[in-house]
Design a protein around this motif. Sequence first.
Motif, PDB file in Angstrom:
ATOM      1  N   ILE A 119       0.836  -1.202   0.000  1.00 33.98           N
ATOM      2  CA  ILE A 119       0.000   0.000   0.000  1.00 33.98           C
ATOM      3  C   ILE A 119       0.867   1.246   0.000  1.00 33.98           C
ATOM      4  O   ILE A 119       0.615   2.201  -0.740  1.00 33.98           O
ATOM      5  CB  ILE A 119      -0.980  -0.017   1.199  1.00 33.98           C
ATOM      6  CG1 ILE A 119      -2.032  -1.094   0.999  1.00 33.98           C
ATOM      7  CG2 ILE A 119      -1.625   1.344   1.392  1.00 33.98           C
ATOM      8  CD1 ILE A 119      -2.890  -1.357   2.214  1.00 33.98           C
ATOM      9  N   ALA A 120       1.924   1.251   0.805  1.00 31.90           N
ATOM     10  CA  ALA A 120       2.818   2.411   0.861  1.00 31.90           C
ATOM     11  C   ALA A 120       3.489   2.652  -0.488  1.00 31.90           C
ATOM     12  O   ALA A 120       3.571   3.789  -0.960  1.00 31.90           O
ATOM     13  CB  ALA A 120       3.865   2.208   1.948  1.00 31.90           C
ATOM     14  N   TRP A 121       3.969   1.597  -1.133  1.00 34.69           N
ATOM     15  CA  TRP A 121       4.622   1.774  -2.436  1.00 34.69           C
ATOM     16  C   TRP A 121       3.616   2.119  -3.528  1.00 34.69           C
ATOM     17  O   TRP A 121       3.951   2.822  -4.476  1.00 34.69           O
ATOM     18  CB  TRP A 121       5.413   0.524  -2.818  1.00 34.69           C
ATOM     19  CG  TRP A 121       6.688   0.408  -2.049  1.00 34.69           C
ATOM     20  CD1 TRP A 121       7.023  -0.584  -1.181  1.00 34.69           C
ATOM     21  CD2 TRP A 121       7.793   1.317  -2.056  1.00 34.69           C
ATOM     22  NE1 TRP A 121       8.268  -0.340  -0.647  1.00 34.69           N
ATOM     23  CE2 TRP A 121       8.758   0.808  -1.174  1.00 34.69           C
ATOM     24  CE3 TRP A 121       8.047   2.508  -2.717  1.00 34.69           C
ATOM     25  CZ2 TRP A 121       9.967   1.461  -0.943  1.00 34.69           C
ATOM     26  CZ3 TRP A 121       9.258   3.146  -2.480  1.00 34.69           C
ATOM     27  CH2 TRP A 121      10.195   2.631  -1.614  1.00 34.69           C
ATOM     28  N   THR A 122       2.377   1.650  -3.404  1.00 32.09           N
ATOM     29  CA  THR A 122       1.347   2.014  -4.376  1.00 32.09           C
ATOM     30  C   THR A 122       1.025   3.496  -4.285  1.00 32.09           C
ATOM     31  O   THR A 122       0.827   4.164  -5.311  1.00 32.09           O
ATOM     32  CB  THR A 122       0.075   1.174  -4.140  1.00 32.09           C
ATOM     33  OG1 THR A 122       0.422  -0.202  -4.210  1.00 32.09           O
ATOM     34  CG2 THR A 122      -0.986   1.481  -5.170  1.00 32.09           C
ATOM     35  N   ILE A 123       1.002   4.023  -3.080  1.00 31.66           N
ATOM     36  CA  ILE A 123       0.786   5.462  -2.909  1.00 31.66           C
ATOM     37  C   ILE A 123       1.942   6.238  -3.536  1.00 31.66           C
ATOM     38  O   ILE A 123       1.743   7.261  -4.189  1.00 31.66           O
ATOM     39  CB  ILE A 123       0.600   5.802  -1.417  1.00 31.66           C
ATOM     40  CG1 ILE A 123      -0.727   5.229  -0.913  1.00 31.66           C
ATOM     41  CG2 ILE A 123       0.634   7.305  -1.187  1.00 31.66           C
ATOM     42  CD1 ILE A 123      -0.913   5.311   0.580  1.00 31.66           C
ATOM     43  N   GLY A 124       3.167   5.748  -3.383  1.00 31.40           N
ATOM     44  CA  GLY A 124       4.309   6.373  -4.032  1.00 31.40           C
ATOM     45  C   GLY A 124       4.242   6.279  -5.541  1.00 31.40           C
ATOM     46  O   GLY A 124       4.690   7.181  -6.262  1.00 31.40           O
ATOM     47  N   LEU A 125       3.670   5.188  -6.034  1.00 29.84           N
ATOM     48  CA  LEU A 125       3.513   5.008  -7.479  1.00 29.84           C
ATOM     49  C   LEU A 125       2.583   6.062  -8.075  1.00 29.84           C
ATOM     50  O   LEU A 125       2.751   6.453  -9.239  1.00 29.84           O
ATOM     51  CB  LEU A 125       2.992   3.603  -7.778  1.00 29.84           C
ATOM     52  CG  LEU A 125       2.840   3.199  -9.228  1.00 29.84           C
ATOM     53  CD1 LEU A 125       4.212   3.133  -9.893  1.00 29.84           C
ATOM     54  CD2 LEU A 125       2.140   1.869  -9.338  1.00 29.84           C
ATOM     55  N   LEU A 126       1.641   6.560  -7.291  1.00 27.93           N
ATOM     56  CA  LEU A 126       0.772   7.643  -7.767  1.00 27.93           C
ATOM     57  C   LEU A 126       1.593   8.873  -8.140  1.00 27.93           C
ATOM     58  O   LEU A 126       1.281   9.565  -9.111  1.00 27.93           O
ATOM     59  CB  LEU A 126      -0.253   8.021  -6.696  1.00 27.93           C
ATOM     60  CG  LEU A 126      -1.414   7.081  -6.464  1.00 27.93           C
ATOM     61  CD1 LEU A 126      -2.246   7.564  -5.293  1.00 27.93           C
ATOM     62  CD2 LEU A 126      -2.249   6.948  -7.701  1.00 27.93           C
ATOM     63  N   GLY A 127       2.629   9.133  -7.380  1.00 25.95           N
ATOM     64  CA  GLY A 127       3.509  10.258  -7.697  1.00 25.95           C
ATOM     65  C   GLY A 127       4.246  10.063  -9.005  1.00 25.95           C
ATOM     66  O   GLY A 127       4.397  11.000  -9.797  1.00 25.95           O
ATOM     67  N   ILE A 128       4.709   8.852  -9.264  1.00 27.79           N
ATOM     68  CA  ILE A 128       5.402   8.567 -10.523  1.00 27.79           C
ATOM     69  C   ILE A 128       4.443   8.682 -11.695  1.00 27.79           C
ATOM     70  O   ILE A 128       4.793   9.238 -12.742  1.00 27.79           O
ATOM     71  CB  ILE A 128       6.051   7.177 -10.462  1.00 27.79           C
ATOM     72  CG1 ILE A 128       7.145   7.172  -9.389  1.00 27.79           C
ATOM     73  CG2 ILE A 128       6.619   6.771 -11.814  1.00 27.79           C
ATOM     74  CD1 ILE A 128       7.728   5.816  -9.106  1.00 27.79           C
ATOM     75  N   ILE A 129       3.226   8.204 -11.522  1.00 24.35           N
ATOM     76  CA  ILE A 129       2.218   8.320 -12.582  1.00 24.35           C
ATOM     77  C   ILE A 129       1.888   9.787 -12.825  1.00 24.35           C
ATOM     78  O   ILE A 129       1.763  10.230 -13.970  1.00 24.35           O
ATOM     79  CB  ILE A 129       0.957   7.508 -12.219  1.00 24.35           C
ATOM     80  CG1 ILE A 129       1.264   6.020 -12.216  1.00 24.35           C
ATOM     81  CG2 ILE A 129      -0.184   7.808 -13.189  1.00 24.35           C
ATOM     82  CD1 ILE A 129       0.170   5.156 -11.641  1.00 24.35           C
ATOM     83  N   GLY A 130       1.770  10.562 -11.756  1.00 24.13           N
ATOM     84  CA  GLY A 130       1.515  11.994 -11.889  1.00 24.13           C
ATOM     85  C   GLY A 130       2.630  12.699 -12.637  1.00 24.13           C
ATOM     86  O   GLY A 130       2.380  13.559 -13.481  1.00 24.13           O
ATOM     87  N   LEU A 131       3.874  12.342 -12.357  1.00 29.38           N
ATOM     88  CA  LEU A 131       5.008  12.934 -13.065  1.00 29.38           C
ATOM     89  C   LEU A 131       4.988  12.567 -14.546  1.00 29.38           C
ATOM     90  O   LEU A 131       5.231  13.424 -15.408  1.00 29.38           O
ATOM     91  CB  LEU A 131       6.323  12.491 -12.428  1.00 29.38           C
ATOM     92  CG  LEU A 131       7.592  13.045 -13.049  1.00 29.38           C
ATOM     93  CD1 LEU A 131       7.643  14.556 -12.882  1.00 29.38           C
ATOM     94  CD2 LEU A 131       8.810  12.389 -12.442  1.00 29.38           C
ATOM     95  N   ALA A 132       4.662  11.319 -14.853  1.00 33.41           N
ATOM     96  CA  ALA A 132       4.588  10.891 -16.251  1.00 33.41           C
ATOM     97  C   ALA A 132       3.487  11.629 -16.995  1.00 33.41           C
ATOM     98  O   ALA A 132       3.680  12.064 -18.137  1.00 33.41           O
ATOM     99  CB  ALA A 132       4.363   9.384 -16.323  1.00 33.41           C
ATOM    100  N   VAL A 133       2.335  11.798 -16.355  1.00 34.33           N
ATOM    101  CA  VAL A 133       1.229  12.527 -16.982  1.00 34.33           C
ATOM    102  C   VAL A 133       1.624  13.975 -17.210  1.00 34.33           C
ATOM    103  O   VAL A 133       1.363  14.552 -18.280  1.00 34.33           O
ATOM    104  CB  VAL A 133      -0.053  12.433 -16.112  1.00 34.33           C
ATOM    105  CG1 VAL A 133      -1.114  13.410 -16.580  1.00 34.33           C
ATOM    106  CG2 VAL A 133      -0.587  11.017 -16.116  1.00 34.33           C
TER     107      VAL A 133
END
Length: 109
Positions: free
Chosen positions: A65-79
């Motif tokens: 769950i913690a790493w999935t929340i961090g993955l949101l940041g990476i997806i946001g940066l890509a977008v």
Amino acid sequence: MALGLLMILFVILSVISILGLILLYLVQTPARKKGMFCFLTLWGLLIAALSASSLPSNYLAARLIAWTIGLLGIIGLAVYLKSESGKLHFLAHLLITAAVAGGILNMFF
């Protein structure tokens, strides 16, 4: 004594997150807005790493769950980097907001 220091660290992390998110939405200069966005992306990843590494190794679901929340940041940066329009930039800002706020809430609970 150690719990007091952890509480101070958590309050500092929370204040930096809140101020960063407020500045992300209030700053109007494109260069500063992009700088705040990049800072908050890194900040969200740091919070996710702190949250995941603070858990015991057998708490796999909580770490995921913690790493999935961090993955949101990476997806946001890509977008943000791939988009040209303002609507997709706003979506990227929302993803970064979810990553930072979700990471802080995940560390709290």
